[in-house]
Design a protein around this motif. Structure first.
Motif, PDB file in Angstrom:
ATOM      1  N   LYS A  77       0.824  -1.200   0.000  1.00 36.84           N
ATOM      2  CA  LYS A  77       0.000   0.000   0.000  1.00 36.84           C
ATOM      3  C   LYS A  77       0.859   1.250   0.000  1.00 36.84           C
ATOM      4  O   LYS A  77       1.767   1.373   0.814  1.00 36.84           O
ATOM      5  N   ALA A  78       0.550   2.151  -0.868  1.00 40.67           N
ATOM      6  CA  ALA A  78       1.239   3.429  -0.858  1.00 40.67           C
ATOM      7  C   ALA A  78       0.746   4.198   0.362  1.00 40.67           C
ATOM      8  O   ALA A  78      -0.415   4.081   0.738  1.00 40.67           O
ATOM      9  N   PRO A  79       1.644   4.977   0.984  1.00 43.48           N
ATOM     10  CA  PRO A  79       1.205   5.739   2.165  1.00 43.48           C
ATOM     11  C   PRO A  79      -0.052   6.557   1.876  1.00 43.48           C
ATOM     12  O   PRO A  79      -0.923   6.688   2.728  1.00 43.48           O
ATOM     13  N   ILE A  80      -0.162   7.035   0.651  1.00 46.79           N
ATOM     14  CA  ILE A  80      -1.304   7.874   0.295  1.00 46.79           C
ATOM     15  C   ILE A  80      -2.615   7.098   0.396  1.00 46.79           C
ATOM     16  O   ILE A  80      -3.688   7.653   0.579  1.00 46.79           O
ATOM     17  N   GLN A  81      -2.498   5.761   0.303  1.00 45.49           N
ATOM     18  CA  GLN A  81      -3.726   4.963   0.327  1.00 45.49           C
ATOM     19  C   GLN A  81      -4.316   4.850   1.737  1.00 45.49           C
ATOM     20  O   GLN A  81      -5.511   4.635   1.898  1.00 45.49           O
ATOM     21  N   LYS A  82      -3.453   4.977   2.726  1.00 47.18           N
ATOM     22  CA  LYS A  82      -3.936   4.850   4.109  1.00 47.18           C
ATOM     23  C   LYS A  82      -5.075   5.833   4.356  1.00 47.18           C
ATOM     24  O   LYS A  82      -6.062   5.523   4.978  1.00 47.18           O
ATOM     25  N   LEU A  83      -4.894   7.028   3.798  1.00 45.84           N
ATOM     26  CA  LEU A  83      -5.917   8.066   3.912  1.00 45.84           C
ATOM     27  C   LEU A  83      -7.252   7.564   3.368  1.00 45.84           C
ATOM     28  O   LEU A  83      -8.279   7.605   4.043  1.00 45.84           O
ATOM     29  N   ALA A  84      -7.192   7.057   2.130  1.00 46.91           N
ATOM     30  CA  ALA A  84      -8.424   6.590   1.496  1.00 46.91           C
ATOM     31  C   ALA A  84      -9.052   5.446   2.285  1.00 46.91           C
ATOM     32  O   ALA A  84     -10.266   5.389   2.450  1.00 46.91           O
ATOM     33  N   ASP A  85      -8.192   4.542   2.800  1.00 44.34           N
ATOM     34  CA  ASP A  85      -8.694   3.412   3.577  1.00 44.34           C
ATOM     35  C   ASP A  85      -9.400   3.878   4.849  1.00 44.34           C
ATOM     36  O   ASP A  85     -10.480   3.400   5.180  1.00 44.34           O
ATOM     37  N   THR A  86      -8.737   4.789   5.534  1.00 42.43           N
ATOM     38  CA  THR A  86      -9.338   5.294   6.779  1.00 42.43           C
ATOM     39  C   THR A  86     -10.662   5.947   6.470  1.00 42.43           C
ATOM     40  O   THR A  86     -11.667   5.706   7.142  1.00 42.43           O
ATOM     41  N   ILE A  87     -10.648   6.771   5.438  1.00 41.12           N
ATOM     42  CA  ILE A  87     -11.879   7.471   5.105  1.00 41.12           C
ATOM     43  C   ILE A  87     -12.994   6.482   4.808  1.00 41.12           C
ATOM     44  O   ILE A  87     -14.081   6.578   5.367  1.00 41.12           O
ATOM     45  N   SER A  88     -12.693   5.479   3.958  1.00 38.64           N
ATOM     46  CA  SER A  88     -13.810   4.610   3.599  1.00 38.64           C
ATOM     47  C   SER A  88     -14.244   3.751   4.780  1.00 38.64           C
ATOM     48  O   SER A  88     -15.400   3.354   4.855  1.00 38.64           O
ATOM     49  N   ALA A  89     -13.324   3.467   5.710  1.00 39.55           N
ATOM     50  CA  ALA A  89     -13.737   2.689   6.880  1.00 39.55           C
ATOM     51  C   ALA A  89     -14.676   3.491   7.800  1.00 39.55           C
ATOM     52  O   ALA A  89     -15.622   2.952   8.355  1.00 39.55           O
ATOM     53  N   VAL A  90     -14.390   4.787   7.929  1.00 36.56           N
ATOM     54  CA  VAL A  90     -15.245   5.617   8.797  1.00 36.56           C
ATOM     55  C   VAL A  90     -16.469   6.091   8.036  1.00 36.56           C
ATOM     56  O   VAL A  90     -17.541   6.310   8.597  1.00 36.56           O
ATOM     57  N   PHE A  91     -16.241   6.283   6.745  1.00 39.93           N
ATOM     58  CA  PHE A  91     -17.235   6.816   5.847  1.00 39.93           C
ATOM     59  C   PHE A  91     -18.563   6.063   5.888  1.00 39.93           C
ATOM     60  O   PHE A  91     -19.613   6.656   6.080  1.00 39.93           O
ATOM     61  N   VAL A  92     -18.465   4.752   5.741  1.00 36.15           N
ATOM     62  CA  VAL A  92     -19.676   3.966   5.542  1.00 36.15           C
ATOM     63  C   VAL A  92     -20.630   4.059   6.740  1.00 36.15           C
ATOM     64  O   VAL A  92     -21.789   4.437   6.569  1.00 36.15           O
TER      65      VAL A  92
END
Ligand code: ADP
Ligand code: MG
Length: 721
Positions: free
Chosen positions: A327-342
């Motif tokens: 995972k690129a470090p930049i992806q952590k952001l997207a992952d966190t967002i989608s985990a909290v997002f839903v």
């Protein structure tokens, strides 16, 4: 697996399995990389994945260590055509889904006709009859997907889709039962299920293409080899039966079946598979050949070396696979967002419903429509796909050009490189040096030098040995051999302490170097030659001048870097004058000579303290610390194992132009990631309020949602060449 939040959920479950140290799940390749203390039973892992939802581990039945097994299996499943990559579930599942989706789209068309153009008796009941199989057969995938996480109090993207469509469906059903003039949203429920399912179908095709680089690699592994028997007869055997040391004949126009060394005959071999370079390479006796490459017109016999998991192709496949998984470090952001997002969005959607309904802005049916739209449009699927699809294409593209990238992080950092630091020997120069001249007592110098170098792996060592052999010098053996990395080697020859290495090395051992020889050495060094000194006891025996021509493309690479706004710098363990000569030959302005390995490392960290992002290119044991320290370590394919191990990238061919290409690929990939993330964010940020204000019909919401995922995947595929 269709979304980042699914991947995150599976990751959590796998990480909870006892014995698992880490688990990484990639939603695009649909693979998991699990690090564990001991081998784990597939069943145990299967249990964990089913807790996260309806996920089946498609095991190839291979050993636990062979995690490339699944990948190659899938490649074979992909079958005939270049671009025919079925989704991971297998092609029959794909066809079934296709039929279901087409059916659902047909139902959608009928409902639209009902809605706008024709009036038939019992229209509502007919519509319900048509919509029911869509909702529960085609839509089953969403129910299954949401069920696992739901049991553990988690939500994923399937939850949003399932809730959205079910709400629309259930509301219509109840309305049909109790009202004489029912309000029907069946077109909305059917649109959601069919369009999202269609989107995923297209997406899975596109995802298959994105990871095609890997499949191309593993498909290239040949199956049969012509084993040469004792008497000279030949027998065809399966490649898996070969043992190290077996002799194998490679006929004209055949694929080289295994890695090995040419022991008989000669031919040219197309190595474009490995190096990305289309010119065939001439192979004489003693040359290494790589399994999977294509022999041209000649024929030769090779002695098998790397087999199975040790083969170059297999190692490459594994490395590319791991890089694509990372995972690129930049992806952590997207992952966190989608985990909290839903979960957050679920609440927002429900909140919106009550505001509309209780606030008196709409009746129940209006509020339901808004609720459904928000649920559907909220799905952060595109967000989850943004980074991995781009990383997969980037790593794949790099591999196709002979650049092996270790992980997504390296790919992300390479873009910002501001200084590229080069090692000299074997990096800027060809690393196949030859002795040109001997200063001092030729025979004695050579004999002692050859004895010492017989135990060294340094490129200079082979130059000395070859020359000694040519000159017919008899060598003795060396005892108590010790290599002083970056300076030289020492040992005991014929009972006397002896050493070979740089001038600095001699001075540190307090060997007196005659002025005459030092002067001659300086002249040779100014002509870009390397001079190594040979001592016995505290006396200097002589010196060897060694030339190592600069690679054809080195100067061009420096020019390209300059145009890209990247400074070049040379760090070498060789002498000052040699360094200056080589630096000026290739156009590098700054150089530092006489560097020991740890000094190379400090030089790099000093640059980093000055705020530079440093890429270091090197090949030797002496470069390893610096390669590890640099933001981007780039090793030469022909270099030492340790250099390749610590580096973030490996240039299979050792061509420095490839290092510039690597940075370009990184730039393109990062641009892609940002475009993708931007598009995904904008989509969610803009459309959620639009839906919440009641301005977006659920059917359009479904269309937009499908489109957003597909467009992200297609955007990533765009750069694939
Ligand atoms: P580079 O940094 O250019 O790759 P190295 O650090 O490997 O060079 O070596 C630096 C210097 O140390 C060489 O130029 C040579 O003088 C000396 N040296 C290192 N290893 C050997 C060896 N095996 N035989 C002779 N000289 C050596
Ligand atoms: Mg080197």
């Amino acid at each position: 697996m269709h979304c980042a939040s699914c991947a995150v959920n599976i990751e959590k479950e796998l990480a909870d399995v006892p014995g698992v140290l880490s688990a990484k799940v990639n939603a695009v390749t649909e693979t998991a990389l699990i690090e564990s203390e001991q081998p784990l039973a597939i069943e145990t892992l299967q249990e964990a994945t089913s807790r996260a939802g309806d996920y089946v581990i498609a095991s190839s039945g291979g050993s636990a260590a062979d995690h490339s097994g699944q990948m190659s299996d899938r490649a074979h499943q992909g079958g005939d055509g270049e671009h025919d990559h079925a989704p991971a579930a297998g092609s029959s599942a794909y066809r079934k889904t296709l039929v279901a989706v087409v059916g659902a789209l047909f139902v959608l068309a009928v409902l639209i006709v009902f809605q706008f153009w024709v009036d038939v008796p019992y229209e509502g009941w007919i519509a319900l009859l048509l919509a029911t199989p869509v909702q529960f057969v085609v839509g089953a995938t969403f129910y299954k997907g949401m069920w696992g996480p739901l049991k553990r109090g988690r939500a994923n993207m399937d939850t949003l889709i399932a809730l959205g469509s079910t709400t629309a469906y259930a509301y219509s059903f109840v309305s049909l039962l109790i009202h004489s003039e029912p309000e029907l949203f069946l077109d909305a429920s059917v649109a959601i299920v069919s369009l999202v399912a269609l989107g995923r179908l297209l997406e899975s095709r596109a995802k298959g293409r994105a990871s095609a680089a890997l499949q191309e690699l593993s498909r290239l592994q040949p199956q049969v080899a012509h084993l040469v028997l004792e008497g000279g007869d030949m027998r065809d055997v399966s490649v898996s039966e070969l043992k190290v040391g077996d002799r194998v004949r490679v006929k004209a126009s055949e694929q080289v079946p295994v890695d090995g060394v040419v022991v008989e005959g000669s031919s040219s071999v197309d190595e474009s598979l490995i190096t990305g370079e289309s010119f065939p390479v001439q192979k004489e006796i003693g040359a290494s050949v790589i399994g999977g490459t294509l022999n041209q017109r000649g024929t030769f016999v090779l002695r098998a070396e790397g087999l199975g998991l040790d083969s170059v192709l297999s190692q490459m496949t594994r490395m590319v696979e791991e890089a694509q998984m990372s995972k690129a470090p930049i992806q952590k952001l997207a992952d966190t967002i989608s985990a909290v997002f839903v979960p957050a969005l679920l609440l927002i959607a429900i909140g919106t419903f009550f505001v509309w309904w209780l606030g008196g802005f709409a009746d129940v049916s209006g509020a339901v429509l808004v609720l459904v739209s928000v649920l559907v449009v909220a799905c952060p699927c595109a967000l989850g796909l943004a980074t991995p699809t781009a990383v997969i294409t980037g790593v794949g593209n790099a591999a196709r050009r002979g650049i092996l990238v270790r992980d997504a992080e390296t790919l992300q950092h390479a873009r910002n490189t501001s200084v590229m630091v080069f090692d000299k020997t074997g990096t800027i120069t060809q690393g196949s040096p030859t002795v040109t001249q001997v200063l001092g007592d030729a025979t004695q110098t050579l004999s002692v030098a050859a004895a010492l170098e017989s135990a060294s792996e340094h490129p200079l060592a082979s130059a000395v040995l070859n020359y000694a052999q040519e000159q017919g010098v008899t060598t003795s053996t060396v005892e108590a051999f010790e290599a002083v990395t970056g300076q030289g080697v020492q040992g005991v020859v014929n009972g006397e302490a002896a050493a070979i290495g740089s001038l600095r090395f001699m001075k540190e051992r307090s060997v007196a170097v005659p002025e005459e020889i030092e002067k001659q050495a300086q002249v040779l060094e100014a002509a870009a030659q390397t001079v190594v000194f040979v001592s016995r006891g505290e006396a200097l025996l002589g010196a060897l001048a060694i030339t190592d021509p600069v690679k054809d493309t080195s100067a061009e690479a420096v020019q390209v870097l300059k145009r890209m706004g990247i400074r070049s710098s040379l760090l070498t363990g060789d002498a000052e004058a040699t360094a200056r000569a080589v630096a000026s030959e290739v156009g590098i302005e700054t150089y530092t000579a006489d560097m020991r390995p740890e000094e190379k490392l400090t030089a790099i960290s000093r640059l980093q303290q000055e705020g530079e992002v440093v890429a270091m290119v090197g090949d030797g044991v002496n470069d390893a610390p610096a390669l590890a320290q640099a933001n981007v370590g780039i090793a030469m394919g022909a270099g030492t194992d340790i250099a390749r191990e610590v580096a973030g990238m490996t240039l299979i061919q050792g061509d420095l132009l490839k290092a510039t290409e690597a940075i370009q690929i990184s730039r393109v990939t990062m641009r892609l990631i940002k475009q993708n993330l931007g598009w995904a964010f904008v989509y969610n940020l803009v459309l959620i309020p639009v839906a919440a204000f009641g301005l977006l019909h659920p059917a359009y919401a479904a269309g937009a949602m499908a489109l957003s995922s597909i467009s992200v995947v297609l955007n990533s595929l765009r750069v694939r060449r």
